[in-house]
Design a protein around this motif. Structure first.
Motif, PDB file in Angstrom:
ATOM      1  N   TYR A 317       6.573  76.540 108.680  1.00 56.31           N
ATOM      2  CA  TYR A 317       6.652  75.816 107.403  1.00 56.31           C
ATOM      3  C   TYR A 317       8.015  76.001 106.707  1.00 56.31           C
ATOM      4  N   TYR A 318       8.392  77.254 106.466  1.00 55.31           N
ATOM      5  CA  TYR A 318       9.660  77.470 105.761  1.00 55.31           C
ATOM      6  C   TYR A 318      10.878  77.080 106.593  1.00 55.31           C
ATOM      7  N   SER A 321      10.904  73.294 106.315  1.00 55.63           N
ATOM      8  CA  SER A 321      11.160  72.868 104.922  1.00 55.63           C
ATOM      9  C   SER A 321      12.604  73.156 104.504  1.00 55.63           C
ATOM     10  N   LEU A 322      13.129  74.282 104.983  1.00 57.10           N
ATOM     11  CA  LEU A 322      14.447  74.703 104.521  1.00 57.10           C
ATOM     12  C   LEU A 322      15.549  74.390 105.543  1.00 57.10           C
ATOM     13  N   LYS A 327      16.084  69.554 103.816  1.00 63.24           N
ATOM     14  CA  LYS A 327      16.590  69.859 102.468  1.00 63.24           C
ATOM     15  C   LYS A 327      17.308  68.647 101.871  1.00 63.24           C
ATOM     16  N   THR A 330      14.810  66.355 100.731  1.00 64.86           N
ATOM     17  CA  THR A 330      14.166  66.864  99.512  1.00 64.86           C
ATOM     18  C   THR A 330      15.024  66.529  98.294  1.00 64.86           C
ATOM     19  N   THR A 331      16.327  66.741  98.420  1.00 69.64           N
ATOM     20  CA  THR A 331      17.235  66.462  97.301  1.00 69.64           C
ATOM     21  C   THR A 331      17.142  64.986  96.903  1.00 69.64           C
ATOM     22  N   ARG A 334      13.783  64.260  95.263  1.00 64.12           N
ATOM     23  CA  ARG A 334      13.683  64.789  93.893  1.00 64.12           C
ATOM     24  C   ARG A 334      14.334  63.842  92.904  1.00 64.12           C
ATOM     25  N   ASN A 339      10.904  66.200  90.097  1.00 61.93           N
ATOM     26  CA  ASN A 339      10.922  67.569  90.617  1.00 61.93           C
ATOM     27  C   ASN A 339       9.635  67.980  91.305  1.00 61.93           C
ATOM     28  N   ARG A 340       8.516  67.419  90.888  1.00 64.17           N
ATOM     29  CA  ARG A 340       7.247  67.819  91.493  1.00 64.17           C
ATOM     30  C   ARG A 340       6.940  66.974  92.729  1.00 64.17           C
ATOM     31  N   PRO A 343       9.721  66.947  96.166  1.00 64.09           N
ATOM     32  CA  PRO A 343       9.539  67.986  97.188  1.00 64.09           C
ATOM     33  C   PRO A 343       8.181  67.904  97.875  1.00 64.09           C
ATOM     34  N   LEU A 344       7.165  67.511  97.093  1.00 72.43           N
ATOM     35  CA  LEU A 344       5.817  67.409  97.680  1.00 72.43           C
ATOM     36  C   LEU A 344       5.762  66.377  98.800  1.00 72.43           C
ATOM     37  N   SER A 347       7.532  67.733 101.720  1.00 71.93           N
ATOM     38  CA  SER A 347       6.849  68.878 102.333  1.00 71.93           C
ATOM     39  C   SER A 347       5.803  68.429 103.353  1.00 71.93           C
ATOM     40  N   LEU A 351       4.359  70.409 106.580  1.00 75.08           N
ATOM     41  CA  LEU A 351       2.901  70.601 106.660  1.00 75.08           C
ATOM     42  C   LEU A 351       2.324  69.955 107.913  1.00 75.08           C
TER      43      LEU A 351
END
Lengths: 528, 79
Positions: A317-318, A321-322, A327, A330-331, A334, A339-340, A343-344, A347, A351
């Motif tokens: 996962y990490y 995700s990272l 990333k 994600t940016t 966002r 912001n919520r 990323p969700l 993710s 997942l």
């Protein structure tokens, strides 16, 4: 000897291992455990344990190579004042190459032994859809016991060495014991190197305190398995193999009873494995934390098979995700979705990888893929619903952690879990869908009223099983409220604590589901 | 720096007293989804890169621990 739940393990193997362990000098105790572990695995898997040895040799060699590269880098850094960044980057690149090689070998063995047949069927079906008639069939070699467990432990060890959070072990025996120790080889827990390797190899003295802790933990494990899990198997086995003969009400009960059976079987085995480790002074991580008190499916997986969930979180996962591309995504998300939700949304990628892996890890079958995707959808959607539910409750002055709303959250989660376990246990996806369909379209309580339910399992077996399920529930409730029942027993006086142990053992002997009329059930997670 | 970090944390989960809580991960006040948001926000706010290896409970259990991590990564970026 096929598991811990055999007489030969309890009255011959374990006492002999304990005797040999206590008799030899401290420096040889690790070797005693290593020999015992390979012997135990040999009894179950025969020559196939060679694959475990190959994995261990591979992991040992690659970690040593990583270690050598890290030392070379440190020597280079000590000699220069400029260009440190390049030296670090070059080292990182080579560590990653070694890591990929190590993971490929270990996963390759796992896939070759466990999944080739399944992938062959998928490829045959996919080509069939395109009108190409091909048939992929691979020879079935069979996997050694615990391959899914020790492979994950081997990968975590390699990743941790490459991340430099641990040093490569230069002692082959210690690493081999960490991977193969007989208490965890059947069903886990999936321990990390830092949690057990040193303690096991140290050869700590057997102590009265540790022996009692181990025996108590084992007795509780045997009680869960023989009093509840193996008895419920009477109902579960019939309903899942002959579901067409029963109505939706009985199938729904089957899903609930299977979930209880799996919990008592798997957590009982974990009690035995952790208890066995305690004899030798090794503290294995807990694998369950009262999962039926969960408020969400996400929380359920933080309380059920904890070490597997943590493994996937830390190593899939990490990292996904990272990773740089995710990333960047994600940016962008966002900025676009806030912001919520930004990323969700992204993710979902990580997942998806986690739950695809989790589903397939459980087995080569379409029902396991479905099981993984089921939880992927539930947990991902749950992430979107959660802030809205929190806001709604705040607006209406509802305390989500107490009272009726708290009960509602737990019941809702349990329903989702029961459905998931129905598909998990079903004999194929088609059977799972048919059973689920019957639950919805043919639900009836008539079979309970007219006594049909007792043709699946006698009233006496129901009564005994439900009584001990209630005991397990009370035991779990105490833990949930902060009462460590085992610790309380361990701290009692000599006479009382042994009286309690004898009482548990006698209860298992008298009420256990074994012998005439019962079928011995192998630990359920040992097949994965 | 710590105040800015607390603002970011409050944006992710407002139900926690970040000045006193030292079990953000252990007590699951920040779940894995929240963690991804947090890392993204911290990276943007402080112009750092947080690798997966740093995403462990001891670095994220409190606002103070997060501040320490961020300060260390800022320093490493400057090296």
């Amino acid at each position: 000897m096929t598991s811990y739940f055999t007489l030969i393990f309890l009255v011959v193997f374990l006492p002999l291992v304990l005797l040999a362990y206590a008799a030899v000098p401290k420096r040889l105790r690790g070797y005693v455990l290593l020999c015992a572990s390979y012997f135990f695995a040999w009894c179950i898997s025969g020559p196939r344990i060679t694959f475990m040895l190959i994995s261990t040799l591979c992991v040992y060699g690659i970690a040593r190579a990583m270690d050598a590269r890290i030392q070379k880098r440190d020597a280079q850094l000590a000699q220069v004042k400029k260009g440190k960044r390049e030296i670090k980057a070059s080292c990182k690149h080579q560590l990653n190459q070694l890591l990929v090689a190590g993971v490929m070998v270990n996963l390759g063995i796992l896939i070759a032994l466990n999944y080739l047949g399944f992938f062959g069927e998928l490829a045959t079906a996919a080509l069939g859809l395109l009108g190409i008639h091909a048939h992929f069939e691979f020879p079935r070699i069979g996997a050694p016991i615990g391959i899914s467990f020790y492979t994950l432990m081997a990968i975590s060890y390699l990743v941790d060495v490459s991340r430099e959070t641990i040093k490569a072990d230069h002692h082959f025996g210690r690493l081999a014991l960490f991977l193969s120790f007989f208490p965890h080889i059947m069903e886990g827990p999936i321990a990390r190197y830092t949690q057990t390797a040193t303690a096991l190899w140290e050869g700590r003295d057997l102590s009265a305190q540790n022996s009692y802790r181990g025996m108590l933990r084992m007795a509780i494990g045997f009680a869960k398995k023989l009093l509840v899990a193996d008895r419920l198997n009477l109902y579960v086995k019939t309903i899942f193999t002959d579901y067409a003969s029963y109505d939706g009400g009985l199938i729904a009960l089957g899903a609930v009873l299977y979930t209880l059976q799996l919990y008592c079987d798997f957590s009982g085995c974990m009690d035995v494995a952790i208890g066995l480790g305690q004899f030798f002074g090794a503290e294995y991580p807990e694998n369950f934390r009262q999962p039926f008190f969960s408020r969400t499916t996400s929380e359920f997986w933080q309380r059920w098979h904890i070490t597997l969930g943590q493994w996937f979180k830390d190593y899939v996962y990490y990292p996904v995700s990272l990773s740089k591309p995710v990333k960047r995504l994600t940016t962008k998300a966002r900025k676009r979705f806030g912001n919520r939700y930004g990323p969700l949304l992204v993710s979902g990628i990580a997942l998806f990888c986690v739950w695809l892996g989790n589903g397939l890890w459980h087995g080569a079958g379409s029902q396991y893929l479905f099981f993984g995707m089921y939880y992927f959808v539930l947990i991902w959607l749950g992430g979107f619903i959660e802030p809205n539910a929190r806001a709604w409750a705040a607006d209406h002055g509802i305390d989500r952690e107490r009272g009726a709303y708290r009960v509602f959250r737990t019941v809702r989660t349990l329903m989702a879990v029961f459905v998931g376990e129905l598909f998990f246990r079903a004999e194929g996806l088609e059977a799972g869908l048919a059973m689920f369909g019957k639950m919805l379209s043919n639900f009836s309580l008539a079979s309970f009223a007219d006594g049909t339910v007792f043709t699946l399992m006698s009233k006496a077996d129901f009564a005994v099983a439900l009584f001990f399920v209630a005991v397990v529930f009370i035991y779990d409730t105490a833990y949930e409220r902060g009462f460590d029942v085992r610790k309380m027993i361990e701290e009692k006086g000599f006479v009382l604590r042994w009286a309690i142990w004898i009482a548990i053992v006698m209860t298992v002997v008298i009420f256990g589901a074994y012998g005439f009329g019962y079928v011995a059930v192998d630990p359920m997670y040992a097949q994965y | 720096m710590q105040e800015e970090i607390i603002e970011i944390l409050e944006d992710i989960n407002p139900e926690v007293d970040y000045k006193t809580c030292t079990t953000l991960i252990d007590d699951r006040h920040i779940d894995s989804l929240g963690m991804v948001s947090l890392v993204a926000e911290l990276e943007d706010a402080f112009d750092i890169t947080i690798p997966a290896v740093e995403v462990v409970a001891e670095n994220f259990n409190s606002a103070a621990a997060i501040t320490k991590l961020v300060a260390r990564l800022v320093e490493e970026e400057e090296d």
